[in-house]
Design a protein around this motif. Structure first.
Motif, PDB file in Angstrom:
ATOM      1  N   SER A  28       0.836  -1.197   0.000  1.00 12.51           N
ATOM      2  CA  SER A  28       0.000   0.000   0.000  1.00 12.51           C
ATOM      3  C   SER A  28       0.870   1.246   0.000  1.00 12.51           C
ATOM      4  CB  SER A  28      -0.916   0.012   1.218  1.00 12.51           C
ATOM      5  OG  SER A  28      -1.605   1.243   1.318  1.00 12.51           O
ATOM      6  N   ILE A  29       0.489   2.238  -0.796  1.00 12.56           N
ATOM      7  CA  ILE A  29       1.242   3.485  -0.831  1.00 12.56           C
ATOM      8  C   ILE A  29       1.121   4.262   0.475  1.00 12.56           C
ATOM      9  CG2 ILE A  29       1.093   3.722  -3.330  1.00 12.56           C
ATOM     10  CD1 ILE A  29      -1.150   5.786  -2.880  1.00 12.56           C
ATOM     11  N   SER A  30       0.192   3.882   1.327  1.00 13.11           N
ATOM     12  CA  SER A  30       0.029   4.572   2.600  1.00 13.11           C
ATOM     13  C   SER A  30       1.227   4.396   3.517  1.00 13.11           C
ATOM     14  CB  SER A  30      -1.246   4.099   3.313  1.00 13.11           C
ATOM     15  OG  SER A  30      -1.151   2.730   3.680  1.00 13.11           O
ATOM     16  N   GLY A  31       2.087   3.435   3.216  1.00 10.79           N
ATOM     17  CA  GLY A  31       3.264   3.197   4.023  1.00 10.79           C
ATOM     18  C   GLY A  31       4.529   3.851   3.505  1.00 10.79           C
ATOM     19  N   TYR A  32       4.407   4.716   2.495  1.00 14.28           N
ATOM     20  CA  TYR A  32       5.576   5.300   1.850  1.00 14.28           C
ATOM     21  C   TYR A  32       5.466   6.802   1.664  1.00 14.28           C
ATOM     22  CZ  TYR A  32       6.728   0.513   0.468  1.00 14.28           C
ATOM     23  OH  TYR A  32       7.032  -0.827   0.465  1.00 14.28           O
ATOM     24  N   ASP A  33       6.612   7.473   1.736  1.00 12.13           N
ATOM     25  CA  ASP A  33       6.724   8.808   1.176  1.00 12.13           C
ATOM     26  C   ASP A  33       6.722   8.655  -0.344  1.00 12.13           C
ATOM     27  OD1 ASP A  33       9.167   9.843   3.649  1.00 12.13           O
ATOM     28  OD2 ASP A  33       6.981  10.007   3.687  1.00 12.13           O
ATOM     29  N   LEU A  34       6.048   9.556  -1.036  1.00  9.68           N
ATOM     30  CA  LEU A  34       5.862   9.445  -2.477  1.00  9.68           C
ATOM     31  C   LEU A  34       6.343  10.719  -3.157  1.00  9.68           C
ATOM     32  CD1 LEU A  34       2.250   8.041  -2.225  1.00  9.68           C
ATOM     33  CD2 LEU A  34       4.296   6.694  -2.735  1.00  9.68           C
ATOM     34  N   GLY A  35       7.086  10.554  -4.236  1.00 10.95           N
ATOM     35  CA  GLY A  35       7.619  11.715  -4.929  1.00 10.95           C
ATOM     36  C   GLY A  35       7.548  11.591  -6.429  1.00 10.95           C
ATOM     37  N   TRP A  36       7.584  12.741  -7.075  1.00  9.97           N
ATOM     38  CA  TRP A  36       7.718  12.831  -8.524  1.00  9.97           C
ATOM     39  C   TRP A  36       9.012  13.572  -8.839  1.00  9.97           C
ATOM     40  CZ3 TRP A  36       4.856  10.488 -12.227  1.00  9.97           C
ATOM     41  CH2 TRP A  36       3.603  10.010 -11.881  1.00  9.97           C
ATOM     42  N   ILE A  70       0.181  17.334  -6.592  1.00  6.22           N
ATOM     43  CA  ILE A  70       0.373  15.924  -6.299  1.00  6.22           C
ATOM     44  C   ILE A  70      -0.758  15.454  -5.394  1.00  6.22           C
ATOM     45  CG2 ILE A  70       1.880  16.363  -4.304  1.00  6.22           C
ATOM     46  CD1 ILE A  70       3.420  13.803  -5.063  1.00  6.22           C
ATOM     47  N   SER A  71      -1.231  14.248  -5.632  1.00  3.74           N
ATOM     48  CA  SER A  71      -2.283  13.685  -4.809  1.00  3.74           C
ATOM     49  C   SER A  71      -2.170  12.170  -4.822  1.00  3.74           C
ATOM     50  CB  SER A  71      -3.672  14.130  -5.292  1.00  3.74           C
ATOM     51  OG  SER A  71      -3.923  13.667  -6.608  1.00  3.74           O
ATOM     52  N   ALA A  75      -7.334   3.970  -2.039  1.00  6.04           N
ATOM     53  CA  ALA A  75      -8.151   2.854  -2.504  1.00  6.04           C
ATOM     54  C   ALA A  75      -7.660   2.311  -3.840  1.00  6.04           C
ATOM     55  CB  ALA A  75      -9.616   3.271  -2.604  1.00  6.04           C
ATOM     56  N   LYS A  76      -7.210   3.204  -4.719  1.00  5.71           N
ATOM     57  CA  LYS A  76      -6.693   2.805  -6.024  1.00  5.71           C
ATOM     58  C   LYS A  76      -5.202   2.510  -5.993  1.00  5.71           C
ATOM     59  CE  LYS A  76     -10.114   5.379  -8.703  1.00  5.71           C
ATOM     60  NZ  LYS A  76     -10.328   6.444  -9.718  1.00  5.71           N
ATOM     61  N   ASN A  77      -4.571   2.787  -4.848  1.00  9.70           N
ATOM     62  CA  ASN A  77      -3.134   2.587  -4.687  1.00  9.70           C
ATOM     63  C   ASN A  77      -2.358   3.309  -5.794  1.00  9.70           C
ATOM     64  OD1 ASN A  77      -1.381   1.478  -2.760  1.00  9.70           O
ATOM     65  ND2 ASN A  77      -0.857  -0.263  -4.079  1.00  9.70           N
ATOM     66  N   THR A  78      -2.749   4.553  -6.035  1.00  7.86           N
ATOM     67  CA  THR A  78      -2.214   5.322  -7.142  1.00  7.86           C
ATOM     68  C   THR A  78      -1.858   6.731  -6.697  1.00  7.86           C
ATOM     69  OG1 THR A  78      -3.528   4.057  -8.734  1.00  7.86           O
ATOM     70  CG2 THR A  78      -2.664   6.164  -9.476  1.00  7.86           C
ATOM     71  N   VAL A  79      -0.747   7.229  -7.204  1.00  5.72           N
ATOM     72  CA  VAL A  79      -0.309   8.604  -6.993  1.00  5.72           C
ATOM     73  C   VAL A  79      -0.496   9.367  -8.295  1.00  5.72           C
ATOM     74  CG1 VAL A  79       1.571  10.086  -6.218  1.00  5.72           C
ATOM     75  CG2 VAL A  79       1.418   7.736  -5.392  1.00  5.72           C
ATOM     76  N   PHE A  80      -0.924  10.609  -8.202  1.00  5.85           N
ATOM     77  CA  PHE A  80      -1.178  11.423  -9.379  1.00  5.85           C
ATOM     78  C   PHE A  80      -0.334  12.687  -9.362  1.00  5.85           C
ATOM     79  CE2 PHE A  80      -5.106   9.180  -8.351  1.00  5.85           C
ATOM     80  CZ  PHE A  80      -5.375   8.535  -9.559  1.00  5.85           C
ATOM     81  N   CYS A  96       7.970   8.465 -10.903  1.00  5.30           N
ATOM     82  CA  CYS A  96       7.441   8.443  -9.553  1.00  5.30           C
ATOM     83  C   CYS A  96       8.337   7.571  -8.688  1.00  5.30           C
ATOM     84  CB  CYS A  96       5.986   7.957  -9.504  1.00  5.30           C
ATOM     85  SG  CYS A  96       5.720   6.231  -9.958  1.00  5.30           S
ATOM     86  N   ALA A  97       8.330   7.844  -7.408  1.00  2.00           N
ATOM     87  CA  ALA A  97       9.219   7.153  -6.493  1.00  2.00           C
ATOM     88  C   ALA A  97       8.546   6.974  -5.146  1.00  2.00           C
ATOM     89  CB  ALA A  97      10.525   7.932  -6.330  1.00  2.00           C
ATOM     90  N   ALA A  98       8.946   5.930  -4.448  1.00  2.00           N
ATOM     91  CA  ALA A  98       8.448   5.640  -3.108  1.00  2.00           C
ATOM     92  C   ALA A  98       9.616   5.324  -2.192  1.00  2.00           C
ATOM     93  CB  ALA A  98       7.467   4.472  -3.139  1.00  2.00           C
ATOM     94  N   GLY A  99       9.502   5.756  -0.955  1.00  2.00           N
ATOM     95  CA  GLY A  99      10.550   5.486   0.016  1.00  2.00           C
ATOM     96  C   GLY A  99       9.979   5.287   1.396  1.00  2.00           C
ATOM     97  N   ASN A 100      10.663   4.487   2.182  1.00  2.00           N
ATOM     98  CA  ASN A 100      10.231   4.246   3.557  1.00  2.00           C
ATOM     99  C   ASN A 100      11.304   4.615   4.582  1.00  2.00           C
ATOM    100  OD1 ASN A 100      11.970   2.135   3.023  1.00  2.00           O
ATOM    101  ND2 ASN A 100      10.458   0.521   3.374  1.00  2.00           N
ATOM    102  N   SER A 101      12.228   5.466   4.174  1.00  2.00           N
ATOM    103  CA  SER A 101      13.210   5.994   5.111  1.00  2.00           C
ATOM    104  C   SER A 101      12.675   7.199   5.861  1.00  2.00           C
ATOM    105  CB  SER A 101      14.502   6.379   4.384  1.00  2.00           C
ATOM    106  OG  SER A 101      14.278   7.422   3.453  1.00  2.00           O
ATOM    107  N   PHE A 102      11.609   7.791   5.344  1.00  2.00           N
ATOM    108  CA  PHE A 102      10.916   8.925   5.969  1.00  2.00           C
ATOM    109  C   PHE A 102      11.889  10.052   6.289  1.00  2.00           C
ATOM    110  CE2 PHE A 102       8.827   4.914   7.266  1.00  2.00           C
ATOM    111  CZ  PHE A 102       7.771   5.009   6.379  1.00  2.00           C
TER     112      PHE A 102
END
Length: 124
Positions: A28-36, A70-71, A75-80, A96-102
């Motif tokens: 789930s993207i809810s567990g990550y910082d998300l970037g473009w 950015i949003s 539910a769709k597990n999608t970043v826009f 797009c990128a995801a990280g869990n180092s916060f």
């Protein structure tokens, strides 16, 4: 680990708009910082926008502030990334990128998962 796939890039005239999507799978993207981020030919990859794991911290590069949004849709597990008032300087491959180092949202090293990129070309 999470996998990311960008879509929505294409050719648009200056002043136009595009919406990029980043579909995540595996986690789930809810567990990550998300970037473009974006990278133009011959240039370094640069920060564009980010939203932290909680959704309460959002940041934009000065060059896109007021034009890009950015949003995320949990539910769709999608970043826009919604882009308005595009100009030729926005032409680049967008990742797009995801990280869990916060850590610091604007830093590339914060992210350890990356999509394949989608081309955005803005003509004059």
């Amino acid at each position: 680990q999470v996998q990311l796939v960008e879509s929505g890039g294409g050719l648009v005239q200056a002043g136009g708009s595009l919406r990029l999507s980043c579909a995540a799978s595996g986690r789930s993207i809810s567990g990550y910082d998300l970037g473009w981020f974006r990278q133009a030919p011959g240039k370094e990859r640069e920060f564009v926008a980010a939203i932290n794991w909680s959704g309460y911290n959002i940041d934009y590069a000065d060059s896109v502030k007021g034009r890009f949004t950015i949003s995320r849709d949990i539910a769709k597990n999608t970043v826009f990334l919604e882009m308005y008032s595009l100009n030729p300087e926005d032409t680049a491959v967008y990742y797009c990128a995801a990280g869990n180092s916060f850590s610091v949202l604007q830093k590339i090293d914060t992210y350890n998962h990356w999509g394949q990129g989608t081309q955005v070309t803005v003509s004059s």
